[in-house]
Motif scaffolding. Structure first.
Motif, PDB file in Angstrom:
ATOM      1  N   THR A 132      92.579   8.150  38.318  1.00 36.32           N
ATOM      2  CA  THR A 132      93.352   8.317  37.154  1.00 36.32           C
ATOM      3  C   THR A 132      93.226   9.963  37.022  1.00 36.32           C
ATOM      4  O   THR A 132      92.083   9.850  36.846  1.00 36.32           O
ATOM      5  CB  THR A 132      93.275   7.376  36.032  1.00 36.32           C
ATOM      6  OG1 THR A 132      94.045   6.450  36.531  1.00 36.32           O
ATOM      7  CG2 THR A 132      94.420   8.375  34.688  1.00 36.32           C
ATOM      8  N   ARG A 133      94.236  10.758  37.230  1.00 35.20           N
ATOM      9  CA  ARG A 133      94.224  12.274  36.849  1.00 35.20           C
ATOM     10  C   ARG A 133      94.130  12.205  35.604  1.00 35.20           C
ATOM     11  O   ARG A 133      95.451  12.172  34.975  1.00 35.20           O
ATOM     12  CB  ARG A 133      94.543  13.284  37.282  1.00 35.20           C
ATOM     13  CG  ARG A 133      94.250  14.079  37.107  1.00 35.20           C
ATOM     14  CD  ARG A 133      95.160  15.549  37.896  1.00 35.20           C
ATOM     15  NE  ARG A 133      95.079  15.082  39.209  1.00 35.20           N
ATOM     16  CZ  ARG A 133      93.921  15.698  40.436  1.00 35.20           C
ATOM     17  NH1 ARG A 133      93.004  16.074  39.817  1.00 35.20           N
ATOM     18  NH2 ARG A 133      93.607  15.214  41.974  1.00 35.20           N
ATOM     19  N   LEU A 134      93.787  12.233  34.250  1.00 37.17           N
ATOM     20  CA  LEU A 134      93.676  12.883  33.538  1.00 37.17           C
ATOM     21  C   LEU A 134      93.695  14.290  32.713  1.00 37.17           C
ATOM     22  O   LEU A 134      92.543  15.192  33.311  1.00 37.17           O
ATOM     23  CB  LEU A 134      92.416  12.399  32.203  1.00 37.17           C
ATOM     24  CG  LEU A 134      92.132  12.285  31.098  1.00 37.17           C
ATOM     25  CD1 LEU A 134      93.947  12.190  29.853  1.00 37.17           C
ATOM     26  CD2 LEU A 134      91.450  12.110  29.982  1.00 37.17           C
ATOM     27  N   LYS A 135      94.216  14.273  32.383  1.00 35.95           N
ATOM     28  CA  LYS A 135      94.494  16.392  31.877  1.00 35.95           C
ATOM     29  C   LYS A 135      95.354  16.350  30.339  1.00 35.95           C
ATOM     30  O   LYS A 135      95.819  15.729  29.573  1.00 35.95           O
ATOM     31  CB  LYS A 135      96.606  16.511  32.164  1.00 35.95           C
ATOM     32  CG  LYS A 135      95.464  17.801  32.236  1.00 35.95           C
ATOM     33  CD  LYS A 135      97.218  19.362  32.701  1.00 35.95           C
ATOM     34  CE  LYS A 135      97.388  20.497  32.472  1.00 35.95           C
ATOM     35  NZ  LYS A 135      98.464  20.849  33.453  1.00 35.95           N
ATOM     36  N   VAL A 136      93.867  16.633  29.554  1.00 34.56           N
ATOM     37  CA  VAL A 136      94.017  16.838  27.985  1.00 34.56           C
ATOM     38  C   VAL A 136      94.844  18.410  27.768  1.00 34.56           C
ATOM     39  O   VAL A 136      93.900  19.555  27.953  1.00 34.56           O
ATOM     40  CB  VAL A 136      92.569  16.731  27.601  1.00 34.56           C
ATOM     41  CG1 VAL A 136      92.036  17.160  25.695  1.00 34.56           C
ATOM     42  CG2 VAL A 136      91.914  15.243  27.969  1.00 34.56           C
ATOM     43  N   LEU A 137      95.613  18.225  27.146  1.00 35.34           N
ATOM     44  CA  LEU A 137      96.097  19.766  27.057  1.00 35.34           C
ATOM     45  C   LEU A 137      96.149  20.746  25.595  1.00 35.34           C
ATOM     46  O   LEU A 137      95.935  19.494  24.264  1.00 35.34           O
ATOM     47  CB  LEU A 137      97.507  19.386  26.641  1.00 35.34           C
ATOM     48  CG  LEU A 137      98.468  18.635  27.649  1.00 35.34           C
ATOM     49  CD1 LEU A 137      99.550  17.950  27.499  1.00 35.34           C
ATOM     50  CD2 LEU A 137      98.541  19.620  28.973  1.00 35.34           C
ATOM     51  N   ALA A 138      95.733  21.651  25.383  1.00 35.01           N
ATOM     52  CA  ALA A 138      94.715  22.214  24.064  1.00 35.01           C
ATOM     53  C   ALA A 138      95.961  22.536  23.203  1.00 35.01           C
ATOM     54  O   ALA A 138      97.127  22.060  23.742  1.00 35.01           O
ATOM     55  CB  ALA A 138      94.354  23.520  25.581  1.00 35.01           C
TER      56      ALA A 138
END
Lengths: 114, 112
Positions: free
Chosen positions: B106-112
């Motif tokens: 699963t590709r996790l993207k944490v947005l700033a």
């Protein structure tokens, strides 16, 4: 100091060629593995060696032959390369076979067969 | 037949919030589970593990939960940080076997 190192990082070659990927670990681990990550991102085990002895040999074509000259090295030789062999190949090692502590992976070799 | 499944190929979370990554398995013999994190152009790195005798294991911001009856495990990251953006793989094996079976990630993207 890289724990598990693979060479080359990228490999582009023509169909029908023979190529090798080398792997070395400096962790003192007893077991080494080759995994293949295909275009669908599945990480599948291919081979495993424990102290130079083959212990896992999944259903892979005979064109793939692992060689372990010592427990710190596990090389992968591929004969008569085919388009479907294009993938990222990861080498890994572990302290014990099927270790509960997981594997240490190399950074991968991206093989492209054209 | 994929014995370890990660049905969400991607997930986006705001920085500071909780990230929950899920993993399902079909083989009831699996009794040891790992989570790996992978950055682009690098190999997977071991993150956290859990055995079937436990239902929770915690390591700093990372907690893995195991629900054996549902054959489900999840990885919680609290609070999520931009540096957590990566692909997360779960893997499972059964006692007496040598190999781990991996999910597709699963590709996790944490947005700033």
């Amino acid at each position: 100091d890289t724990a598990v190192s693979q060479t080359p990082k990228y490999l582009v070659t023509q169909m029908g060629n023979d190529k090798s990927i080398k792997c070395e670990q400096n962790l003192g681990h007893d077991t080494m593995y080759w995994y293949k990550q295909d275009s669908k991102k599945f990480l599948k085990i291919m081979f495993s060696y424990n102290n130079k002895e083959l212990i896992i040999n999944e259903t892979v074509p005979n064109r793939f032959s692992p060689k372990s000259p010592d427990k710190a090295h596990l090389n992968l030789h591929i004969n008569s390369l085919e388009l479907g062999d294009s993938a990222v190949y990861f080498c890994a090692s572990s302290q014990m076979t099927g270790s509960d502590y997981g594997y240490t992976f190399g950074s991968g070799t991206r093989l492209t067969v054209v | 037949d994929q014995q370890v499944k990660q049905n969400s190929p991607s997930l986006s979370v705001q920085e500071g919030r909780i990230s929950i990554l899920n993993c399902d398995y079909t083989n009831s013999m699996f009794d040891y589970f790992l989570w790996y994190k992978k950055y682009p152009a690098e190999g997977p790195t071991f993150l956290i593990s859990i055995s079937s005798i436990k239902d929770k294991n915690e390591d700093g911001r990372f907690t893995v939960f195991l629900n054996k009856s549902a054959k489900h495990l999840s990885l919680h990251i609290v609070p999520s940080q931009p540096g957590d953006s990566a692909v997360y793989f779960c893997a499972a094996k059964s006692t007496g076997t040598y190999k781990y079976i991996f999910g597709t990630g699963t590709r996790l993207k944490v947005l700033a």
